[in-house]
Design an enzyme around this catalytic site. Structure first.
Site, short mmCIF file in Angstrom:
data_model
loop_
_atom_site.label_atom_id
_atom_site.label_comp_id
_atom_site.label_asym_id
_atom_site.label_seq_id
_atom_site.Cartn_x
_atom_site.Cartn_y
_atom_site.Cartn_z
N LYS A 114 0.50 -1.28 0.16
CA LYS A 114 0.08 0.30 0.18
C LYS A 114 1.13 1.27 0.14
O LYS A 114 0.39 2.06 -0.57
CB LYS A 114 -1.27 0.24 1.54
CG LYS A 114 -1.96 -1.11 1.37
CD LYS A 114 -2.80 -0.69 2.22
CE LYS A 114 -4.13 -1.00 2.52
NZ LYS A 114 -5.24 -1.64 3.12
N LYS A 197 -8.68 -10.00 -9.89
CA LYS A 197 -9.92 -10.09 -8.90
C LYS A 197 -10.89 -8.91 -9.51
O LYS A 197 -10.20 -7.94 -9.43
CB LYS A 197 -9.52 -10.34 -7.96
CG LYS A 197 -9.98 -9.61 -6.65
CD LYS A 197 -9.68 -9.98 -5.27
CE LYS A 197 -9.56 -8.49 -4.65
NZ LYS A 197 -9.85 -9.07 -3.39
N LYS A 200 -12.87 -2.63 -5.44
CA LYS A 200 -12.76 -1.12 -6.38
C LYS A 200 -12.09 -0.75 -6.18
O LYS A 200 -11.85 0.71 -6.93
CB LYS A 200 -13.67 -1.00 -4.66
CG LYS A 200 -12.52 -1.25 -3.62
CD LYS A 200 -13.33 -0.37 -2.56
CE LYS A 200 -12.20 -0.62 -0.79
NZ LYS A 200 -12.62 -1.89 -1.02
P1 ADP Z 1 -12.06 -4.28 -2.84
O1 ADP Z 1 -11.06 -5.92 -3.04
O2 ADP Z 1 -12.57 -5.02 -3.68
O3 ADP Z 1 -10.97 -3.77 -2.12
P2 ADP Z 1 -12.04 -5.29 -0.01
O4 ADP Z 1 -10.75 -5.90 -0.69
O5 ADP Z 1 -12.72 -4.54 1.08
O6 ADP Z 1 -12.41 -5.37 -1.34
O7 ADP Z 1 -12.70 -6.73 0.93
C1 ADP Z 1 -13.78 -7.09 1.54
C2 ADP Z 1 -14.48 -8.29 1.65
O8 ADP Z 1 -14.50 -8.80 0.41
C3 ADP Z 1 -12.52 -9.27 1.93
O9 ADP Z 1 -13.69 -9.88 2.47
C4 ADP Z 1 -12.64 -10.13 0.44
O10 ADP Z 1 -12.22 -11.63 0.78
C5 ADP Z 1 -14.12 -10.39 0.17
N1 ADP Z 1 -13.89 -10.29 -1.90
C6 ADP Z 1 -13.06 -8.57 -2.37
N2 ADP Z 1 -12.39 -8.99 -3.65
C7 ADP Z 1 -13.66 -10.26 -3.91
C8 ADP Z 1 -13.69 -11.29 -5.12
N3 ADP Z 1 -13.15 -10.67 -6.23
N4 ADP Z 1 -14.70 -12.15 -4.86
C9 ADP Z 1 -14.50 -12.61 -4.15
N5 ADP Z 1 -14.22 -12.42 -2.55
C10 ADP Z 1 -14.16 -10.66 -2.60
NA NA Z 2 -8.79 -3.92 -0.71
#
Ligand code: ADP
Ligand code: NA
Length: 330
Positions: A114, A197, A200
């Protein structure tokens, strides 16, 4: 209660959850809440480790909580609360800061990733100590397990090390939590870039399906999803990542095995498959959108729910903190 305690947190860092969050996290938590004493925390203290607009942060904190309730987290069964409303999180984090080695904290790979994005000098000390605040979140509730994605494994390891260190230095105080890595959970990929994956943080939102987007926006994105040239509807993650991703989404939300869907659509075009996917997505998201709007239309009631949950969280957390203070002679 006799149910095992779980803790999980989510950052209020976007206006809408996406399909990956919905499938990878929310659906699982909704299922877990009857068997566990679950604490679900909107971690706004974690969010401010990177710059936030104050009005936007406050709005997103409410929106995040509203979407969780709308998607099935039941405030009567689970404790869904906002981190900053429970002062013990910051207080225990300070204590744990004093027990964490600088070298130990420096080995956390998420900080390296990060901070490198914007230059390490621009990163806050708060971003550096982020995993220590997360350890405090978990330990305050004496959580036995922490349902997280693989990316959080290292942070739960640190939490375990800190709990063990505290216990051996000051006497048994904390439950040492286990990471409950969600390997069975489907991973959802970006519709425009099905090798990455869904996130956001993607560079464009063309392949990002948001829970709160209007149906026509989501439908268009699904109809434009990247597929392949061979025209065959079958699951093959390596050779056919786009089609496989669509089949996964269809399967999880439609609660049908991938094979059954592939069989139903055999010999038909990708357009038909996409229409089917758009339908199950809409069927899942429409009620969540409606309920979220209702909750947001009555902010006083939402705030009341969150305040009641914070009160319960405060009770548990301040008991742990008092014990900790007594142990260390504070
Ligand atoms: P992002 O990757 O969009 O920043 P977060 O890190 O805030 O999302 O993830 C919040 C939750 O959603 C976590 O438990 C993460 O494992 C799950 N998650 C995020 N993206 C995915 C995805 N593409 N497929 C499955 N689970 C996901
Ligand atoms: Na994330």
């Amino acid at each position: 209660s006799a149910k095992p305690v779980i803790f999980s947190g989510m950052q209020p860092s976007s206006d809408s959850l996406h399909l990956g969050n919905y499938i990878g996290a929310l659906q699982q938590w909704t299922k877990m809440q009857k068997d566990y004493d679950a604490f679900f925390c909107v971690v706004n203290l974690h969010a401010i480790t990177v710059p936030q607009d104050p009005a936007e942060l406050a709005a997103r904190t409410r929106r995040t909580a509203a979407q969780y309730i709308a998607a099935g987290i039941d405030p009567a069964k689970s404790t869904l609360f906002v981190q900053s409303q429970v002062p013990a999180h910051a207080e225990l984090a300070w204590v744990l800061n004093t027990l964490t080695g600088f070298g130990e904290a420096s080995r956390m790979t998420q900080f390296k990733d990060k901070s490198q994005r914007n230059g390490a000098d621009a990163a806050s000390v708060g971003l550096f100590t982020y995993p220590i605040l997360m350890a405090a979140d978990i330990l305050l509730y004496q959580a036995a397990s922490v349902p997280v994605g693989e990316d959080q494994r290292q942070h739960v390891e640190l939490t375990r090390d800190l709990a063990n260190r505290f216990n051996s230095r000051f006497g048994e105080t904390f439950v040492v939590p286990e990471a409950q890595i969600q390997t069975g959970t489907a991973k959802i990929y970006d519709l425009q870039n099905p090798s990455a994956k869904m996130s956001k943080s993607a560079e464009t939102e063309a392949g990002l399906i948001k829970v709160l987007d209007p149906a026509n926006v989501t439908r268009k994105k699904i109809m434009r999803a990247v597929t392949d040239a061979d025209g065959e509807i079958r699951f093959d993650r390596e050779a056919k990542p786009g089609v496989s991703n669509l089949l996964t989404i269809f399967s999880v939300l439609g609660e049908r095995p991938v094979d059954a869907i592939a069989e139903e659509y055999a010999g038909r075009g990708y357009g038909d498959l996409k229409k089917g996917v758009a339908e199950v997505v809409e069927a899942s998201f429409a009620p969540v959108r409606t309920r979220t709007e209702e909750l947001l239309a009555d902010p006083a009631e939402l705030d009341r729910l969150l305040a009641a949950a914070a009160e319960r969280a405060n009770e548990v957390a301040s008991r742990t903190l008092a014990h900790v203070y007594e142990r260390i002679g504070l």
